[in-house]
Design an enzyme around this catalytic site. Structure first.
Site, mmCIF file in Angstrom:
data_model
loop_
_atom_site.group_PDB
_atom_site.id
_atom_site.type_symbol
_atom_site.label_atom_id
_atom_site.label_comp_id
_atom_site.label_asym_id
_atom_site.label_seq_id
_atom_site.Cartn_x
_atom_site.Cartn_y
_atom_site.Cartn_z
ATOM 1 N N ARG A 166 57.795 39.556 12.607
ATOM 2 C CA ARG A 166 57.860 38.870 11.553
ATOM 3 C C ARG A 166 58.473 39.738 10.168
ATOM 4 O O ARG A 166 59.327 39.180 9.442
ATOM 5 C CB ARG A 166 56.421 38.922 10.864
ATOM 6 C CG ARG A 166 55.343 37.512 11.560
ATOM 7 C CD ARG A 166 54.087 37.909 11.408
ATOM 8 N NE ARG A 166 53.742 38.870 12.263
ATOM 9 C CZ ARG A 166 52.533 38.969 12.442
ATOM 10 N NH1 ARG A 166 51.437 38.378 11.667
ATOM 11 N NH2 ARG A 166 51.993 40.049 13.063
ATOM 12 N N ASP A 175 58.367 38.357 27.875
ATOM 13 C CA ASP A 175 57.117 39.003 27.806
ATOM 14 C C ASP A 175 56.000 38.054 28.383
ATOM 15 O O ASP A 175 55.162 37.301 27.419
ATOM 16 C CB ASP A 175 56.866 39.064 26.443
ATOM 17 C CG ASP A 175 55.599 39.786 25.999
ATOM 18 O OD1 ASP A 175 54.964 40.352 26.725
ATOM 19 O OD2 ASP A 175 55.233 39.720 24.662
ATOM 20 N N LYS A 214 63.192 39.178 22.523
ATOM 21 C CA LYS A 214 61.707 39.030 23.277
ATOM 22 C C LYS A 214 61.443 37.427 23.247
ATOM 23 O O LYS A 214 61.275 36.859 22.263
ATOM 24 C CB LYS A 214 60.672 39.788 22.730
ATOM 25 C CG LYS A 214 59.333 39.704 23.499
ATOM 26 C CD LYS A 214 58.282 40.749 23.236
ATOM 27 C CE LYS A 214 57.303 40.338 21.932
ATOM 28 N NZ LYS A 214 56.323 39.369 22.421
ATOM 29 N N LYS A 220 53.550 39.101 30.735
ATOM 30 C CA LYS A 220 52.427 39.899 31.231
ATOM 31 C C LYS A 220 51.860 39.253 32.506
ATOM 32 O O LYS A 220 50.598 38.947 32.372
ATOM 33 C CB LYS A 220 51.310 39.886 29.880
ATOM 34 C CG LYS A 220 51.987 40.405 28.685
ATOM 35 C CD LYS A 220 50.932 40.494 27.794
ATOM 36 C CE LYS A 220 51.254 41.085 26.450
ATOM 37 N NZ LYS A 220 52.111 40.431 25.642
ATOM 38 N N THR A 280 46.100 46.074 22.636
ATOM 39 C CA THR A 280 45.572 46.460 21.353
ATOM 40 C C THR A 280 44.594 45.885 20.951
ATOM 41 O O THR A 280 43.773 46.204 19.782
ATOM 42 C CB THR A 280 47.017 46.843 20.509
ATOM 43 O OG1 THR A 280 47.520 45.491 20.360
ATOM 44 C CG2 THR A 280 47.794 47.911 20.943
ATOM 45 N N ASP A 328 48.174 39.160 38.821
ATOM 46 C CA ASP A 328 47.620 38.360 39.916
ATOM 47 C C ASP A 328 47.831 39.174 41.225
ATOM 48 O O ASP A 328 47.994 40.437 41.044
ATOM 49 C CB ASP A 328 48.587 37.030 39.965
ATOM 50 C CG ASP A 328 47.739 36.035 40.681
ATOM 51 O OD1 ASP A 328 47.076 36.299 41.714
ATOM 52 O OD2 ASP A 328 47.770 34.869 40.226
#
Ligand code: C5P
Length: 236
Positions: free
Chosen positions: A214, A62, A35, A64, A122, A67
């Protein structure tokens, strides 16, 4: 039922090309699905996408998008030509924007990247939803409604918590993909993620793609951590 690849996607949350390639060089055998997010893309531009693609990785870009439909459709056409495998947008842009995005992604040979919707970030809590966004509906209902709009607009799936995956599958159908971050090898290693799940449990919930940063990027041996995730999630 359609057969989708299920896979572990490694989040390349690095600030530069150098750090990213140094990390990828630690995978002598596998070519993980990766990603690329805003940080790396804004730092290095489309060339980093081409370079990682040329090394043989599948890529979830990624960014996002959110518009007006015309702008998103045209931007998606540009991203599609980078030969990425998965892209995303905010479902809050509504169905006309989502349909324009799908249209823009279609390549001349008929293929296109998977298109995934972000429902509610989130990081948005119930208080922000109610007091700032003036959405009185409970969060869980908002997320489901956004997911259903995305499915009805022809999108391939949503980014969601692994805890929401089974409910989203029940509402939108088993082929509707769930792409789930917040994955940890065991409880107690959560860091800043609040609602976490192990790869084994995510598999039992019907998650299609796990996004892991991570636990793999900061592992002493990232390739070993990646293989552990693949073994746990795909049982192989
Ligand atoms: O390091 P960690 O495994 O927490 O990384 C998860 C990745 O998924 C990060 O790139 C993060 O930005 C992304 N993500 C997330 N939660 C969301 C959406 C995306 O953690 N709701």
């Amino acid at each position: 039922m359609k057969q989708h690849d299920r896979d572990v996607i490694v989040a390349l949350d690095f600030p530069s090309r150098e750090e990213t390639l140094t990390f990828l060089d630690r995978f002598p055998e596998e070519k993980p699905f990766v990603k690329i997010g805003m940080e790396l893309f804004y730092a290095e531009g489309p060339d980093i996408v081409r370079e990682i693609k040329a090394r043989g990785h599948r890529i979830f870009l990624d960014l996002k998008l959110h518009d007006i439909p015309n702008t998103v459709g045209r931007a998606m056409a540009v991203l599609s030509r980078l030969d990425v495998d998965m892209v995303n947008l905010h479902a809050a842009g509504a169905s006309e924007m989502m349909r324009a995005a799908l249209e823009g992604l279609r390549r001349s040979d008929g293929t296109r990247p998977l298109l995934i919707a972000v429902t509610q970030l989130t990081s948005t809590d119930a208080a922000a939803l109610k007091n700032e966004l003036l959405i009185g509906t409970p969060m869980a209902e908002t997320v489901l409604s956004y997911a259903k709009n995305a499915a009805a607009s022809g999108l391939d799936g949503v980014v969601c918590s692994a805890l929401e995956a089974a409910g989203i599958k029940a509402a939108c159908g088993p082929d509707f993909l769930t792409v789930t971050p917040g994955i940890r090898f065991s409880e107690g290693e959560a860091g800043d993620q609040k609602r976490v799940m192990t790869p084994e449990r995510a598999a039992s919930q019907g998650c299609d793609y796990l996004v892991m940063g991570r636990p793999i990027t900061r592992a002493p041996d990232p390739a070993a951590a990646y293989r552990r995730a693949i073994r746990a999630f795909l049982n192989r």
